[in-house]
Design a protein around this motif. Structure first.
Motif, PDB file in Angstrom:
ATOM      1  N   TYR A 165       0.839  -1.202   0.000  1.00  0.00           N
ATOM      2  CA  TYR A 165       0.000   0.000   0.000  1.00  0.00           C
ATOM      3  C   TYR A 165       0.877   1.257   0.000  1.00  0.00           C
ATOM      4  CZ  TYR A 165      -3.712   3.207   1.509  1.00  0.00           C
ATOM      5  OH  TYR A 165      -4.609   4.245   1.601  1.00  0.00           O
ATOM      6  N   VAL A 166       1.854   1.286   0.902  1.00  0.00           N
ATOM      7  CA  VAL A 166       2.748   2.447   1.001  1.00  0.00           C
ATOM      8  C   VAL A 166       3.519   2.642  -0.294  1.00  0.00           C
ATOM      9  CG1 VAL A 166       4.838   3.322   2.137  1.00  0.00           C
ATOM     10  CG2 VAL A 166       2.941   2.437   3.505  1.00  0.00           C
ATOM     11  N   ARG A 167       4.017   1.561  -0.879  1.00  0.00           N
ATOM     12  CA  ARG A 167       4.792   1.676  -2.112  1.00  0.00           C
ATOM     13  C   ARG A 167       3.938   2.171  -3.274  1.00  0.00           C
ATOM     14  NH1 ARG A 167       9.920   2.873  -1.474  1.00  0.00           N
ATOM     15  NH2 ARG A 167      11.256   1.133  -0.883  1.00  0.00           N
ATOM     16  N   ILE A 168       2.679   1.776  -3.320  1.00  0.00           N
ATOM     17  CA  ILE A 168       1.786   2.279  -4.370  1.00  0.00           C
ATOM     18  C   ILE A 168       1.630   3.793  -4.231  1.00  0.00           C
ATOM     19  CG2 ILE A 168      -0.634   2.354  -5.130  1.00  0.00           C
ATOM     20  CD1 ILE A 168      -0.741  -0.676  -4.592  1.00  0.00           C
ATOM     21  N   ILE A 169       1.386   4.243  -3.015  1.00  0.00           N
ATOM     22  CA  ILE A 169       1.209   5.680  -2.786  1.00  0.00           C
ATOM     23  C   ILE A 169       2.503   6.435  -3.067  1.00  0.00           C
ATOM     24  CG2 ILE A 169       0.622   7.445  -1.083  1.00  0.00           C
ATOM     25  CD1 ILE A 169      -1.738   5.643  -2.043  1.00  0.00           C
ATOM     26  N   GLU A 170       3.631   5.889  -2.617  1.00  0.00           N
ATOM     27  CA  GLU A 170       4.929   6.542  -2.861  1.00  0.00           C
ATOM     28  C   GLU A 170       5.225   6.649  -4.354  1.00  0.00           C
ATOM     29  OE1 GLU A 170       7.609   5.456   1.086  1.00  0.00           O
ATOM     30  OE2 GLU A 170       7.693   4.141  -0.672  1.00  0.00           O
TER      31      GLU A 170
END
Length: 200
Positions: A165-170
């Motif tokens: 999730y974090v990597r998608i947003i980043e």
């Protein structure tokens, strides 16, 4: 032994000597000074920060273990405040609640002028600190995201899910650094929603 303290009235550091006449500062005090400096200048200049704190450059590096680490600490402290505010303002639960927090947080981050100046002026340093182990930010964001999943009622969300999730947003938030293109948070949030709906 007494330490340097920030004088908020005069907006400067008042340095107190330690037992050997040496100026003593803690990691936390340097991070707070770094936050003040970053908010004013959109960067952290180690020479100028050392002068502001009335310590030597060598002392500053000894306390921080390097500029990348200090930038990571500064950016995390500022981001954590913004994220905490987004979490307090949440009005929904479940997948919508998680995405609401993300939307509030990323919107505030992209609107922050010091942050935009930093990315524009120092893209290599920004990429190193924001996206690699050097800054230590991703691990902290993943931990925070796991907590958010629990807060909104997504109790089965794993650490791996939080990481994805974090990597998608980043990937969208820092698209300028990663792919030389403007941020498109709409695409990232739709992808994040699909991920959460499939996993939870």
């Amino acid at each position: 032994m007494r330490r340097a303290r920030f004088d908020h009235d005069k907006c400067q550091w008042r340095t107190v000597l330690g037992v050997n006449g040496r100026r003593v500062v803690s990691d936390d005090e340097v991070t707070r000074a770094g936050c003040h400096f970053f908010l004013r200048h959109g960067t952290v200049d180690m020479d100028r920060l050392a002068a502001t704190m009335c310590v030597s450059r060598a002392t500053l590096y000894r306390v921080t273990h390097g500029r990348d680490r200090l930038l990571g600490e500064v950016l995390w402290r500022l981001a954590d405040r913004t994220l905490a505010d987004a979490r307090r303002r949440r009005t929904r639960t479940g997948v919508d609640g998680a995405l609401e927090i993300t939307h509030r947080f990323t919107g505030r981050l992209l609107a922050a002028e010091p942050f935009r100046r930093f990315i524009a002026a120092e893209p290599e340093a920004a990429a190193r600190v924001l996206l690699t182990y050097a800054g230590g930010l991703t691990d902290r964001m993943v931990t925070a995201q796991q907590e958010i999943f629990t807060e909104v009622g997504l109790d089965g969300a794993s650490a791996d899910l939080a990481y994805l999730y974090v990597r998608i947003i980043e990937s969208a938030l820092y698209a300028e650094l990663v792919a030389g293109r403007p941020a498109d948070l709409g695409v990232a949030q739709r992808a994040a929603r699909t991920l959460l709906l499939a996993a939870c």
